[in-house]
Design a protein around this motif. Structure first.
Motif, PDB file in Angstrom:
ATOM      1  N   THR A 216       0.762  -1.143  -0.113  1.00  0.00           N
ATOM      2  CA  THR A 216       0.015  -0.048   0.099  1.00  0.00           C
ATOM      3  C   THR A 216       0.886   1.186  -0.106  1.00  0.00           C
ATOM      4  O   THR A 216       0.135   2.339   0.109  1.00  0.00           O
ATOM      5  N   MET A 217       2.146   1.118   0.152  1.00  0.00           N
ATOM      6  CA  MET A 217       2.847   2.326  -0.012  1.00  0.00           C
ATOM      7  C   MET A 217       4.190   2.321  -1.028  1.00  0.00           C
ATOM      8  O   MET A 217       4.545   1.242  -1.505  1.00  0.00           O
ATOM      9  N   GLN A 218       4.494   3.402  -1.463  1.00  0.00           N
ATOM     10  CA  GLN A 218       5.603   3.609  -2.251  1.00  0.00           C
ATOM     11  C   GLN A 218       6.596   4.872  -1.559  1.00  0.00           C
ATOM     12  O   GLN A 218       5.960   5.470  -0.780  1.00  0.00           O
ATOM     13  N   THR A 219       7.870   4.625  -2.006  1.00  0.00           N
ATOM     14  CA  THR A 219       8.834   5.638  -1.539  1.00  0.00           C
ATOM     15  C   THR A 219       9.580   6.141  -2.509  1.00  0.00           C
ATOM     16  O   THR A 219       9.470   6.172  -3.706  1.00  0.00           O
ATOM     17  N   MET A 220      10.047   7.618  -1.964  1.00  0.00           N
ATOM     18  CA  MET A 220      10.836   8.255  -2.971  1.00  0.00           C
ATOM     19  C   MET A 220      11.958   9.224  -2.186  1.00  0.00           C
ATOM     20  O   MET A 220      11.856   9.328  -0.968  1.00  0.00           O
ATOM     21  N   VAL A 221      13.238   9.223  -2.626  1.00  0.00           N
ATOM     22  CA  VAL A 221      14.131   9.903  -2.099  1.00  0.00           C
ATOM     23  C   VAL A 221      14.098  11.457  -2.288  1.00  0.00           C
ATOM     24  O   VAL A 221      14.057  11.795  -3.447  1.00  0.00           O
ATOM     25  N   VAL A 222      14.247  12.033  -1.509  1.00  0.00           N
ATOM     26  CA  VAL A 222      13.927  13.772  -1.600  1.00  0.00           C
ATOM     27  C   VAL A 222      15.306  14.389  -2.320  1.00  0.00           C
ATOM     28  O   VAL A 222      16.335  14.329  -1.798  1.00  0.00           O
ATOM     29  N   SER A 547      -3.186  17.281   9.412  1.00  0.00           N
ATOM     30  CA  SER A 547      -3.695  16.841  10.819  1.00  0.00           C
ATOM     31  C   SER A 547      -4.009  18.075  11.441  1.00  0.00           C
ATOM     32  O   SER A 547      -3.585  19.220  10.998  1.00  0.00           O
ATOM     33  N   ALA A 548      -4.692  18.148  12.733  1.00  0.00           N
ATOM     34  CA  ALA A 548      -5.054  19.159  13.492  1.00  0.00           C
ATOM     35  C   ALA A 548      -3.466  19.930  14.063  1.00  0.00           C
ATOM     36  O   ALA A 548      -3.768  21.039  14.279  1.00  0.00           O
ATOM     37  N   ASP A 549      -2.314  19.096  14.021  1.00  0.00           N
ATOM     38  CA  ASP A 549      -1.234  19.906  14.428  1.00  0.00           C
ATOM     39  C   ASP A 549      -0.476  20.294  13.305  1.00  0.00           C
ATOM     40  O   ASP A 549       0.766  20.738  13.612  1.00  0.00           O
ATOM     41  N   GLY A 550      -0.976  20.477  12.143  1.00  0.00           N
ATOM     42  CA  GLY A 550      -0.244  20.666  11.025  1.00  0.00           C
ATOM     43  C   GLY A 550       0.157  19.461  10.009  1.00  0.00           C
ATOM     44  O   GLY A 550      -0.272  18.588  10.000  1.00  0.00           O
ATOM     45  N   ALA A 551       0.743  19.870   9.079  1.00  0.00           N
ATOM     46  CA  ALA A 551       1.272  18.868   8.041  1.00  0.00           C
ATOM     47  C   ALA A 551       2.505  18.078   8.255  1.00  0.00           C
ATOM     48  O   ALA A 551       3.401  18.503   9.111  1.00  0.00           O
ATOM     49  N   ARG A 552       2.346  16.758   7.953  1.00  0.00           N
ATOM     50  CA  ARG A 552       3.471  15.657   8.294  1.00  0.00           C
ATOM     51  C   ARG A 552       3.602  14.979   7.137  1.00  0.00           C
ATOM     52  O   ARG A 552       2.804  14.770   6.289  1.00  0.00           O
ATOM     53  N   VAL A 553       5.008  14.647   7.310  1.00  0.00           N
ATOM     54  CA  VAL A 553       5.445  13.226   6.444  1.00  0.00           C
ATOM     55  C   VAL A 553       5.865  12.286   7.067  1.00  0.00           C
ATOM     56  O   VAL A 553       6.003  12.199   8.144  1.00  0.00           O
ATOM     57  N   HIS A 554       5.812  10.926   6.509  1.00  0.00           N
ATOM     58  CA  HIS A 554       6.295   9.907   6.952  1.00  0.00           C
ATOM     59  C   HIS A 554       7.784   9.537   6.262  1.00  0.00           C
ATOM     60  O   HIS A 554       7.983   9.280   5.115  1.00  0.00           O
ATOM     61  N   ILE A 555       8.544   9.203   7.290  1.00  0.00           N
ATOM     62  CA  ILE A 555      10.153   8.937   6.717  1.00  0.00           C
ATOM     63  C   ILE A 555      10.352   7.698   7.345  1.00  0.00           C
ATOM     64  O   ILE A 555      10.344   7.184   8.075  1.00  0.00           O
ATOM     65  N   VAL A 556      11.264   7.171   6.099  1.00  0.00           N
ATOM     66  CA  VAL A 556      11.703   5.870   6.219  1.00  0.00           C
ATOM     67  C   VAL A 556      13.274   5.758   6.737  1.00  0.00           C
ATOM     68  O   VAL A 556      13.955   6.319   6.181  1.00  0.00           O
ATOM     69  N   ASP A 557      13.366   4.992   7.911  1.00  0.00           N
ATOM     70  CA  ASP A 557      14.673   4.854   8.350  1.00  0.00           C
ATOM     71  C   ASP A 557      15.612   4.279   7.292  1.00  0.00           C
ATOM     72  O   ASP A 557      15.159   3.038   7.450  1.00  0.00           O
ATOM     73  N   PRO A 558      16.733   4.732   7.017  1.00  0.00           N
ATOM     74  CA  PRO A 558      17.481   3.796   6.199  1.00  0.00           C
ATOM     75  C   PRO A 558      18.149   2.613   6.783  1.00  0.00           C
ATOM     76  O   PRO A 558      18.331   1.773   6.041  1.00  0.00           O
ATOM     77  N   LYS A 559      18.570   2.501   8.014  1.00  0.00           N
ATOM     78  CA  LYS A 559      18.959   1.660   8.547  1.00  0.00           C
ATOM     79  C   LYS A 559      18.028   0.231   8.938  1.00  0.00           C
ATOM     80  O   LYS A 559      17.928  -0.865   8.796  1.00  0.00           O
ATOM     81  N   THR A 560      16.781   0.864   9.899  1.00  0.00           N
ATOM     82  CA  THR A 560      16.057  -0.181  10.518  1.00  0.00           C
ATOM     83  C   THR A 560      14.838  -0.385   9.494  1.00  0.00           C
ATOM     84  O   THR A 560      13.946  -1.122   9.771  1.00  0.00           O
ATOM     85  N   GLN A 561      14.543   0.652   8.499  1.00  0.00           N
ATOM     86  CA  GLN A 561      13.424   0.617   7.585  1.00  0.00           C
ATOM     87  C   GLN A 561      12.087   0.911   8.324  1.00  0.00           C
ATOM     88  O   GLN A 561      11.060   0.674   7.853  1.00  0.00           O
ATOM     89  N   ALA A 562      12.159   1.475   9.563  1.00  0.00           N
ATOM     90  CA  ALA A 562      11.155   1.899  10.449  1.00  0.00           C
ATOM     91  C   ALA A 562      10.602   3.102   9.939  1.00  0.00           C
ATOM     92  O   ALA A 562      11.190   3.916   9.086  1.00  0.00           O
ATOM     93  N   ILE A 563       9.231   3.352   9.824  1.00  0.00           N
ATOM     94  CA  ILE A 563       8.760   4.428   9.591  1.00  0.00           C
ATOM     95  C   ILE A 563       8.103   5.535  10.743  1.00  0.00           C
ATOM     96  O   ILE A 563       7.961   4.992  11.817  1.00  0.00           O
TER      97      ILE A 563
END
Length: 613
Positions: A216-222, A547-563
């Motif tokens: 369900t997700m795709q990623t890209m390098v900024v 969101s109510a707190d503002g704009a957010r993005v989801h970052i993929v940790d390059p080592k653990t692949q955690a989001i």
């Protein structure tokens, strides 16, 4: 009652006529021309009378038929003929009615003298009104026929609409029942137990959903890239600058060397002004200056001036008279003691001495008064007068050098409004100091004048770069920059309730080939760069979650692949991307959300397009 043959009465009657009247002798010379005739053809009354009629119109185009009518009346000697002819006055076609009368006066002691009287009336407006009335009559008749046809069509359509209305009412009732049924079905589906007892909706996507379902997700390098925000406006080309040529002095035009539209180079002669009156004033200022200069020299050497010499001589004569009176008094006193002269002679000598004392005192006061005329205060006054005289002399010398007006720049002569009384710039016309004579447009440098609304005008700054294209010069893109932003809305735009502010964009210097393709007045499209960032971080819009707190993005940790989630500060947006100002660095990997039933159910709300302020 004896008739009044006063020539002044006839002259007054002629001057008060609204029609032009001209009297031409058999030799072709103009004998009389009233003011209406001179104003109609823009002639100087003093130049008309005594001139040959044919020479008056030799420089006018389109006057051949008019001149032929008058000359034919002079040669054929017919009276009472009225003819209509067309001419062009001030580049406008005019229709003139010409009525000629042949006069002959026989005097007992002179040969017969003949003359032709021509009465000229401008009937252009009358003819236009007549043609307008005919056109309006035809239009009215046509409209009446059209109204009759339209009325018949309206009656037929009313009958048809009455039938259609009944069918529409039946269809509307059926549609209302269908809509009510649809809303009932949707309400039942929305109130299912899953929707009522499910967890609270959240604007944040569950991280476990993203981890459990990698599909369900795709990623890209900024990465950084160039980002420009532009505004495109429509305007028209104008000269880069227009220099107004004004009269430096009050004079008369002696010569005109250019015509509107003519191209000139810097230093070319434009207009010559009469210098005769100015030369006379210059000679008088020379005389005043010489007198003031001589007076200053005299005051500065006042001790040796003629006035001081005269005062000293008067004092010496008074002193000599006083000494003589004193000696005469002594002599008469001695003779009186000897009994040689009577007492009256001695008394007369005493009176003479008193008079000589008074004369001496007067001469002393006169000398002191003359000395004061050459004092420091008097010298200062005379010096100021000399300086004023010299300033007037230099000013007249400068004016004499300005009788020939030269082109300050290279360009094209622009037409200007006529001067006082509607007179064009021709030889003999009087001009005031500071009066606008001509304008020269610089076509080597062009600009674009456009306007922008009150919402976007705050984004425009002087110096911003711009690109200029246009339908009249396809394939050519010129570069330029903003040189002017109006601080006041255009009055016309206020009346339309859409305030517009004028903007000027100056084109960079173009080569000869590109310049030859551009014309003043062409429409142009101006693209102004209002924001430029060569190292911008742009990410897709659907990578941002609101969101109510503002704009957010989801970052993929390059080592653990955690989001992990991170709050970011956004800038300007495009149709599919948004600039990240803070909270994200180049090289990081972000999650791109792909819409699916699961993400919609879990409350993932991607950001949609739109330009942020």
């Amino acid at each position: 009652m004896k008739p009044n043959h006063d020539p002044k009465l006839y002259q007054t009657l002629l001057e008060n006529l609204s029609d032009g009247v001209i009297v031409i002798g058999s030799d072709g010379h103009v004998q009389i021309a009233n003011s209406a005739f001179c104003q109609m053809f823009e002639f100087d009354p003093e130049e008309v009378e005594g001139s040959l009629f044919g020479e008056l119109f030799i420089m006018f185009e389109g006057f051949d038929e008019f001149v032929e009518i008058i000359l034919k009346a002079v040669t054929d000697r017919h009276s009472g003929e009225r003819q209509v002819t067309s001419v062009r006055i001030r580049e406008e076609p005019r229709l003139l009615s010409v009525t000629t009368s042949y006069l002959s006066t026989t005097h007992p002691e002179e040969a017969e003298q003949t003359a032709v009287v021509a009465v000229i009336s401008d009937i252009t407006e009358i003819q236009e009104l007549r043609e307008t009335e005919l056109r309006m009559a035809k239009v009215t008749e046509k409209q009446r026929d059209e109204l009759q046809v339209a009325y018949r069509d309206l009656e037929n359509r009313n009958a048809e609409l009455s039938q259609i209305g009944k069918k529409i009412q039946t269809t509307r009732n059926a549609a209302t029942i269908a809509v009510l049924t649809l809303f009932l079905v949707l309400g039942i589906w929305h109130l299912q137990p899953v929707g009522l007892s499910g967890p609270d909706a959240s604007s944040e996507p569950p991280l476990d959903l993203l981890a459990d379902d990698p599909g369900t997700m795709q990623t890209m390098v900024v990465e950084t890239r160039d980002f420009d925000s532009t505004i495109t406006l429509r305007g028209h080309l104008v000269p880069g600058r227009i220099v107004e040529i004004i009269s430096p002095i009050e004079s008369h035009v002696s010569s005109v060397h250019v015509v509107p539209g003519q191209r000139v180079t810097e230093g070319d002669r434009l207009v010559g002004l009469d210098a005769s009156q100015l030369a006379a004033e210059y000679r008088q200022t020379q005389v005043d200056y010489i007198k003031a200069r001589d007076r200053l020299a005299e005051v500065e050497d006042w001790a040796n001036s003629a006035e001081m010499a005269r005062a000293r001589r008067a004092l010496r004569r008074a002193k000599m008279g006083l000494d003589d009176s004193q000696q005469n008094l002594k002599r008469t006193a001695f003779l009186l003691e000897q009994g040689i002269v009577p007492a009256s002679e001695h008394e007369e000598a005493q009176r003479q001495l008193q008079n000589r004392k008074l004369d001496f005192e007067e001469a002393e006061r006169e000398l002191e008064s003359v000395k004061l005329q050459g004092g420091a205060e008097e010298q200062r006054v005379v010096k100021l007068e000399a300086e004023n005289a010299e300033s007037r002399l230099r000013a007249h010398e400068k004016k004499l050098g300005q009788t020939e007006i030269l082109a300050p720049i290279s360009g094209a002569v622009m037409p200007v409004a006529s001067g006082p009384g509607g007179k064009p710039l021709v030889r003999g016309r009087s001009v005031a100091q500071g009066e606008l004579l001509l304008s020269i447009a610089d076509f080597e440098r062009l600009s674009v004048v456009t306007s922008i609304d009150e919402v976007d005008v705050r984004k425009i700054q002087i110096g911003q770069k711009a690109r200029i294209t246009g339908p009249g010069f396809p394939g050519l893109q010129a570069e330029g920059s903003v040189t002017f932003v109006s601080s006041q809305a255009d009055r016309g735009s206020r009346q339309r309730n859409t305030p517009q502010f004028e903007i000027t964009v100056a084109l960079d210097r173009l080569d000869a080939e590109a310049l030859s393709r551009l014309r003043v007045g062409m429409s142009a499209h101006v693209t102004i760069v209002v924001y430029s960032q060569p190292q911008a971080l742009l990410i897709p819009l659907h990578a941002v979650v609101q969101s109510a707190d503002g704009a957010r993005v989801h970052i993929v940790d390059p080592k653990t692949q955690a989001i992990e989630q991170r709050t970011v500060t956004l800038g300007l947006t495009t149709l599919d991307s948004v600039e990240v100002m803070e909270g994200l660095a180049a090289g990081e990997t972000i999650v791109l959300f792909v819409s699916s039933p699961e993400t919609r159910h879990q409350g993932v709300v991607p950001m949609h397009g739109g330009l942020l302020p």
